[in-house]
Design a protein around this motif. Structure first.
Motif, PDB file in Angstrom:
ATOM      1  N   TYR A  52       1.035  -1.049   0.135  1.00  0.00           N
ATOM      2  CA  TYR A  52       0.025   0.291  -0.284  1.00  0.00           C
ATOM      3  C   TYR A  52       1.261   1.780  -0.099  1.00  0.00           C
ATOM      4  N   LEU A  53       1.981   1.232   0.989  1.00  0.00           N
ATOM      5  CA  LEU A  53       2.818   2.478   1.702  1.00  0.00           C
ATOM      6  C   LEU A  53       3.718   2.798  -0.692  1.00  0.00           C
ATOM      7  N   VAL A  54       3.910   1.734  -0.579  1.00  0.00           N
ATOM      8  CA  VAL A  54       5.054   1.819  -2.288  1.00  0.00           C
ATOM      9  C   VAL A  54       3.785   2.145  -3.114  1.00  0.00           C
ATOM     10  N   THR A  55       2.553   1.934  -3.069  1.00  0.00           N
ATOM     11  CA  THR A  55       2.071   2.007  -4.723  1.00  0.00           C
ATOM     12  C   THR A  55       1.541   3.538  -4.116  1.00  0.00           C
ATOM     13  N   VAL A  78      -5.672   6.434  -3.266  1.00  0.00           N
ATOM     14  CA  VAL A  78      -6.289   5.973  -2.323  1.00  0.00           C
ATOM     15  C   VAL A  78      -6.352   4.893  -3.000  1.00  0.00           C
ATOM     16  N   ILE A  79      -7.504   4.554  -3.764  1.00  0.00           N
ATOM     17  CA  ILE A  79      -8.207   3.191  -3.930  1.00  0.00           C
ATOM     18  C   ILE A  79      -6.968   2.364  -4.937  1.00  0.00           C
ATOM     19  N   ALA A  80      -6.424   2.908  -5.452  1.00  0.00           N
ATOM     20  CA  ALA A  80      -5.331   1.736  -6.886  1.00  0.00           C
ATOM     21  C   ALA A  80      -4.536   1.230  -5.476  1.00  0.00           C
ATOM     22  N   SER A  81      -4.021   1.323  -4.155  1.00  0.00           N
ATOM     23  CA  SER A  81      -3.264   1.577  -3.597  1.00  0.00           C
ATOM     24  C   SER A  81      -3.378   0.691  -1.939  1.00  0.00           C
ATOM     25  N   PHE A  82      -5.088   0.964  -1.775  1.00  0.00           N
ATOM     26  CA  PHE A  82      -6.041  -0.434  -1.192  1.00  0.00           C
ATOM     27  C   PHE A  82      -6.393  -1.225  -1.807  1.00  0.00           C
ATOM     28  N   LEU A  83      -6.351  -1.550  -3.408  1.00  0.00           N
ATOM     29  CA  LEU A  83      -6.870  -2.650  -4.152  1.00  0.00           C
ATOM     30  C   LEU A  83      -5.231  -2.989  -4.527  1.00  0.00           C
ATOM     31  N   ALA A  84      -4.302  -2.480  -4.497  1.00  0.00           N
ATOM     32  CA  ALA A  84      -2.877  -3.316  -4.670  1.00  0.00           C
ATOM     33  C   ALA A  84      -2.656  -4.613  -3.140  1.00  0.00           C
ATOM     34  N   ALA A  85      -2.930  -3.831  -2.090  1.00  0.00           N
ATOM     35  CA  ALA A  85      -2.833  -4.237  -1.262  1.00  0.00           C
ATOM     36  C   ALA A  85      -3.544  -5.849  -0.905  1.00  0.00           C
ATOM     37  N   VAL A 140      12.062  -7.603   1.018  1.00  0.00           N
ATOM     38  CA  VAL A 140      12.266  -7.383  -0.507  1.00  0.00           C
ATOM     39  C   VAL A 140      11.111  -6.181  -1.139  1.00  0.00           C
ATOM     40  N   ILE A 141       9.946  -5.445  -0.442  1.00  0.00           N
ATOM     41  CA  ILE A 141       8.878  -4.484  -0.888  1.00  0.00           C
ATOM     42  C   ILE A 141       9.876  -3.471   0.461  1.00  0.00           C
ATOM     43  N   SER A 142      10.656  -4.422   1.651  1.00  0.00           N
ATOM     44  CA  SER A 142      11.085  -3.292   2.114  1.00  0.00           C
ATOM     45  C   SER A 142      11.563  -2.364   1.590  1.00  0.00           C
ATOM     46  N   ALA A 143      12.498  -4.027   0.964  1.00  0.00           N
ATOM     47  CA  ALA A 143      13.871  -2.859  -0.085  1.00  0.00           C
ATOM     48  C   ALA A 143      13.375  -1.773  -0.797  1.00  0.00           C
ATOM     49  N   PHE A 177      12.345   1.484   1.100  1.00  0.00           N
ATOM     50  CA  PHE A 177      13.052   2.412   1.637  1.00  0.00           C
ATOM     51  C   PHE A 177      13.734   3.714   0.229  1.00  0.00           C
ATOM     52  N   ALA A 178      13.854   2.131  -1.213  1.00  0.00           N
ATOM     53  CA  ALA A 178      14.527   2.962  -2.184  1.00  0.00           C
ATOM     54  C   ALA A 178      14.016   3.871  -2.668  1.00  0.00           C
ATOM     55  N   LEU A 179      12.255   3.641  -2.581  1.00  0.00           N
ATOM     56  CA  LEU A 179      11.310   5.264  -3.254  1.00  0.00           C
ATOM     57  C   LEU A 179      11.217   6.070  -2.384  1.00  0.00           C
ATOM     58  N   LYS A 180      11.434   5.907  -1.030  1.00  0.00           N
ATOM     59  CA  LYS A 180      11.521   6.912  -0.079  1.00  0.00           C
ATOM     60  C   LYS A 180      12.882   7.523  -0.212  1.00  0.00           C
TER      61      LYS A 180
END
Length: 572
Positions: free
Chosen positions: A152-155, A162-169, A195-198, A201-204
């Motif tokens: 969700y946070l990556v999206t 918000v809709i797309a992020s919740f849909l991904a989650a 993997v998703i954490s990396a 944080f890379a996007l952050k």
């Protein structure tokens, strides 16, 4: 209301005059759509926190549901269970994978006061009542439950609504293979979380001021996550290289930078990522060799648990010392003859090759469903119990078609760019040779296009292409992540199960959610209609989970209902 009336007046007036100019209406609707879409995504932190807690609650529910069932060992638990036993007994063994995650699981087992009561030799081994089965499975389940929230946070960080992020989650939450994997005594969910954490944080780091303390801290967290991932799963080296390349390409995308700044940023990437990765990798092996000293009397053949893409710990080498790279390297070397653990351990129980698949079978989810456990009954009329690793087909199909859609539109953008450049060149060359006849022809063509209702469709599609072009770097990043994580599994001589594709699926789900978001933002300006379409997709995804509940959680099921769950012959 007044704006809508004005738009209608323009329409009717144009119809009466037989000169329907839809440009004004189209631009009006698109501006309204953009404004409505932006307004819908401007929510407060409290609301977003509530959404995250809702997804977390659903994620915990789907994964902790029937966690202690069955009270028998499952197929993928054997490898991790053997590793835990060796660590608890202090016996040396040559592991299937790098030792970090297995050592973490053995630490959890130690906290649970686990004794090596199980041999983990074959699927279906009965678990004693005093064995803390739920405690060991809880660790994997907990890690797996956190993956949807990070998705969700990556999206969101990639510009998703918000809709797309919740849909991904939601697609992660209701993906059956991820649910099954998080139910096991296994390290797969832990590595998937790393993997998703990396990636997060890379996007952050890309959103922060270059070389600032916060930027370097985010980069360090990404490097630590990758270091733990490659120290647990050799497959994670693909993610490691991929994120480094992404970071470097992102640096060169930014304009008006001094060369010294570019050099410092690239240097910081290599120093931080390789330093953390190599240090964590070496330390994990040092702990492994120091906790499990090799005894020359040990039978290596019985304690070799196996292969890792040609890399295997050598049991005939000396014990490693802390912090010495040469000693560490002397204990890890490639072997020509690699023992296949899956073929060796499970050959007497089932033919593993029957559950193998090729990468092209996964794209449309036609790969074999993997039977992990069954409880048969001699009476045919009595219900049976099964646990299968079978994906949510709707999630996989949505991802596949969105990948094809984005590739097609990338080609369209490239073609439009080339066409525009050619037109500009021809216009400059023939600027003085244009005649009034050509001008009249162009005017007639424009009038015909304006008078066509399809012009509205063209206008909206152009807007969609503009959105894709604006977010092309993020979409290209996800598309590359989708295909790059398929590269290591192109080998035909290696057994592939449907849960081996989860890393690629992770990137594909985020990509699909962004594509759906862009389509919805160009399709309508009505928030209610947008929510209806999104809820329809959610219902389809949830149905793909609900329909397969009996064979992913191990409920009683009769033969007829069991056969109905296998829609394709290739699944059987």
């Amino acid at each position: 209301m007044t704006e809508n009336k004005k738009a209608l007046k323009v329409t009717f007036a144009s119809e009466n005059e037989n000169e329907i100019d839809l440009n004004q209406i189209a631009s009006f609707n698109l501006k309204k759509t953009q404004k409505s879409h932006r307004k819908f995504n401007q929510i407060g932190k409290k609301t977003e926190t509530i959404i995250l807690f809702i997804s977390l609650a659903i994620s915990f529910t789907t994964r902790f549901w029937k966690l202690s069932h069955p009270k028998e060992t499952l197929l993928p638990e054997i490898s991790t269970g053997k590793s835990i036993n060796h660590y608890l007994l202090g016996e040396f063994f040559a592991g299937q994978k790098p030792p970090f995650a297995n050592m973490l699981m053995s630490f959890v087992a130690k906290i649970c006061a686990t004794k090596p009561a199980l041999t983990f030799t074959s699927p279906g081994e009965q678990i004693p009542p005093d064995f803390p089965l739920t405690c060991l499975r809880t660790a994997s389940t907990f890690f797996g439950s956190l993956v949807p929230e990070l998705v969700y946070l990556v999206t969101r960080s990639m510009g998703g609504s918000v809709i797309a992020s919740f849909l991904a989650a939601s697609m992660i939450i209701f993906e059956n293979t991820m649910i099954v994997q998080s139910h096991l005594i296994s390290t797969n969910s832990f590595v998937l979380l790393l993997v998703i954490s990396a990636v997060f944080f890379a996007l952050k780091e890309t959103h922060l001021r270059p070389l600032s303390k916060k930027s370097l801290f985010a980069m360090s967290l990404s490097a630590v996550s990758l270091g733990m991932a490659i120290s647990s799963e050799p497959f994670s080296w693909v993610t490691f290289i991929f994120i480094i390349l992404f970071q470097i390409i992102n640096i060169f995308r930014q304009k008006n930078q001094k060369k010294i700044i570019i050099f410092k940023r690239i240097l910081s990437i290599f120093v931080i990522f390789f330093a953390f990765a190599i240090v964590i990798f070496i330390i994990s092996y040092n702990f492994h060799f120091n906790f499990l000293p090799f005894n020359e009397n040990d039978n290596l053949e019985q304690k070799t648990m196996l292969y890792s893409d040609g890399l295997i710990q050598s049991a005939d080498s000396k014990q490693a010392g802390f912090g010495f790279l040469p000693d560490f390297l002397s204990q890890i070397h490639s072997q020509e003859n690699i023992i296949d653990e899956s073929a060796e351990i499970y050959s007497n129980e089932m033919k593993v090759q029957n559950y193998a698949s090729n990468w092209h079978q996964w794209l449309l989810h036609t790969s074999k469903a993997v039977e992990l456990w069954r409880k048969d009954s001699t009476d045919i009329t009595e219900p049976k119990q099964y646990i299968y690793s079978i994906g949510n087909p709707f999630v996989w199909w949505i991802v596949f078609f969105c990948v094809i859609f984005i590739i097609f539109n990338f080609l369209m953008i490239n073609e439009n760019t080339n066409t525009t450049e050619n037109k500009n060149k021809n216009k400059n060359e023939n600027e003085n040779e244009n005649t009034t006849e050509n001008e009249n022809e162009n005017e007639n063509k424009n009038l015909k296009r304006k008078n066509s209702v399809s012009h509205l469709i063209y206008t909206r599609y152009d807007y969609l292409l503009d959105m894709i072009s604006t977010n092309s770097f993020n979409l290209f990043f996800l598309l590359c992540g989708y295909f790059i994580h398929l590269l290591p599994i192109f080998r035909k001589d290696k057994f592939l199960f449907n849960y081996d594709y989860q890393y690629s699926l992770l990137f594909g789900i985020i990509l699909a959610s962004l594509v759906i978001d862009f389509i919805l933002s160009t399709l309508t300006s009505d928030q209610v209609f947008e929510m209806i379409i999104a809820c329809t997709i959610w219902v389809i995804v949830i149905f793909g989970w609900f329909f397969f509940i009996p064979i992913i959680y191990g409920y009683d099921i009769d033969v007829y209902a069991f056969q109905k769950r296998f829609w394709f012959k290739s699944w059987r």
